[in-house]
Design an enzyme around this catalytic site. Structure first.
Site, PDB file in Angstrom:
ATOM      1  N   CYS A  19       0.825  -1.210   0.000  1.00 50.95           N
ATOM      2  CA  CYS A  19       0.000   0.000   0.000  1.00 50.95           C
ATOM      3  C   CYS A  19       0.861   1.263   0.000  1.00 50.95           C
ATOM      4  O   CYS A  19       1.728   1.433   0.845  1.00 50.95           O
ATOM      5  CB  CYS A  19      -0.936   0.026   1.197  1.00 50.95           C
ATOM      6  SG  CYS A  19      -2.043   1.463   1.199  1.00 50.95           S
ATOM      7  N   ASP A 290      -3.877  11.311  -6.830  1.00 43.77           N
ATOM      8  CA  ASP A 290      -3.862  10.369  -5.713  1.00 43.77           C
ATOM      9  C   ASP A 290      -2.486   9.747  -5.508  1.00 43.77           C
ATOM     10  O   ASP A 290      -2.119   9.385  -4.396  1.00 43.77           O
ATOM     11  CB  ASP A 290      -4.901   9.277  -5.996  1.00 43.77           C
ATOM     12  CG  ASP A 290      -4.962   8.233  -4.897  1.00 43.77           C
ATOM     13  OD1 ASP A 290      -5.093   8.620  -3.731  1.00 43.77           O
ATOM     14  OD2 ASP A 290      -4.884   7.032  -5.211  1.00 43.77           O
TER      15      ASP A 290
END
Length: 405
Positions: A19, A290
């Site tokens: 992540c 993002d």
């Protein structure tokens, strides 16, 4: 203009190995739990919805709720979203999509999504042994069973959902097992994302500088290799083009065909420029993308600056145009430039043999894929130009008019 909202910031009930967003909580470590932690306030939520709707140039408005884990906000938060959207919609048509790891889904969530027509994106990395390799709960336990329970609930309630699957060094070696799994659980819309992460410097947590051609010393061991990525895409494409056109939709295949047709691909990574999709953190900070939530890409804060000002700012325009302007000459001269466009700038950290920075780490894999699919893309393009169905390609392959390599 498109803004992805993060109502819980980077907070998550899982801790996936690859992540890229969990570390963002360090940027907001000053937030006190007593002041609401990393959760979007009711005041900001209302301002976001009102200004986002008013900033759109089209009648259709898409809200995207992203994380971290979006379902860490209670259902009451999203019911409030619906109330505010109805209040400020005017003559706009409002749609919502939300990305989740699906571990917190229950009947109440699914009823809400079904009744309000929300599209749910579920993060799942294939069969259990592939998924649980890197997608673990915060306490270290496996997550696949919880995710599958969430998917069963979505299916039972008739909620529209799609899969967002990360391709890494482990599952990347099993493309057909991966693809057949998604078909077996009734998933007709699949987005494959190659995981490419580099080691970080201990001083500031930032990724290291450009690497030379063939130098993988800074690449994490869970990242997919260029060869794996190329082989993975080609294997799944061969299965799809023979059996599944117009029944199962794979985002990168659709985007590639769009570029072949000369129309916007619908996915930013293969688009000619960037800068159309910002990301808003829980406190109103808006970033260029993002994948670029770093201080130097902060465009401003919604509490003091409008979306139109931020997304049309000189900084954001420069960010968007840099995707083309900073392409190495090797990319500009490439026969696949029209459909690749250098792919995502976050993966363009290599140095070409000629010594130019900005070369995509996955270049070899993409070149393999585009060369492999070219005759099939040409065929489907011709079909579309004649207002005929691209799915006819399956019969053409069976008749031997097109041959898979």
């Amino acid at each position: 203009m498109y803004i992805m909202a993060k109502p819980a910031g980077s907070l998550c009930n899982m801790k996936c190995t690859y992540c890229y967003y969990l570390e963002k909580d360090k940027m907001y470590s000053h937030a006190q739990e007593g002041s609401g932690g990393h959760f979007m306030s009711d005041e900001l939520l209302e301002k976001y919805i009102r200004e986002y709707i008013n900033s759109q140039s089209t009648r259709e408005v898409l809200f995207t709720w992203h994380g971290g884990e979006t379902l860490l906000r209670p259902l009451s938060f999203y019911k409030r979203v619906m109330e505010l959207q109805r209040r400020y919609a005017g003559d706009h048509i409002i749609d919502n999509s939300i990305q989740t790891n699906a571990t917190l889904l229950n009947d109440d969530w699914c009823r809400f999504f079904k009744e309000n027509g929300w599209l749910v994106g579920v993060s799942i990395d294939g069969p259990q042994e592939f998924h649980d390799e890197f997608r673990r709960m915060k306490g270290g336990g496996p997550s696949w069973t919880k995710v599958m329970n969430g998917i069963h609930l979505l299916n039972r309630h008739g909620v529209e959902w799609n899969a967002l699957a990360v391709v890494n060094d482990f599952n990347g070696d099993y493309p057909l097992e991966f693809y057949h799994f998604f078909k077996s659980i009734g998933c007709h819309y699949i987005q494959f994302t190659p995981v490419v992460e580099r080691t970080f410097s201990h001083e500031d947590g930032r990724q290291l500088a450009a690497v030379h051609e063939g130098d993988a010393s800074t690449i994490t061991d869970f990242s997919v290799t260029p060869k794996q990525w190329g082989d993975f895409l080609c294997a799944i494409f061969d299965e799809w083009v023979q059996n599944d056109v117009a029944n199962y939709y794979v985002q990168i295949f659709d985007a590639t065909l769009a570029n072949w047709m000369g129309v916007p691909p619908g996915v930013c990574s293969l688009a000619e420029t960037c800068g159309h999709a910002g990301a808003m953190e829980w406190n109103g900070d808006v970033y260029s993308c993002d994948h670029f939530v770093f201080p130097e890409y902060l465009l401003g804060n919604l509490n003091t600056t409008s979306f139109l000002q931020m997304m049309n700012s000189e900084r954001q325009i420069k960010f968007g145009n840099a995707k083309q302007e900073k392409l190495p000459q090797r990319c500009k001269d490439c026969e696949w430039k029209f459909t690749c466009n250098g792919e995502c700038p976050r993966n363009r950290f290599c140095r070409t043999p000629e010594g130019e920075d900005g070369w995509n780490y996955l270049c070899a894999g993409y070149r393999q894929f585009f060369a492999h699919v070219a005759p099939f893309m040409d065929y489907m393009k011709q079909k579309l130009h004649k207002n005929e169905a691209p799915a006819d390609i399956m019969d053409a392959i069976r008749r031997g008019e097109l041959t898979l390599k």
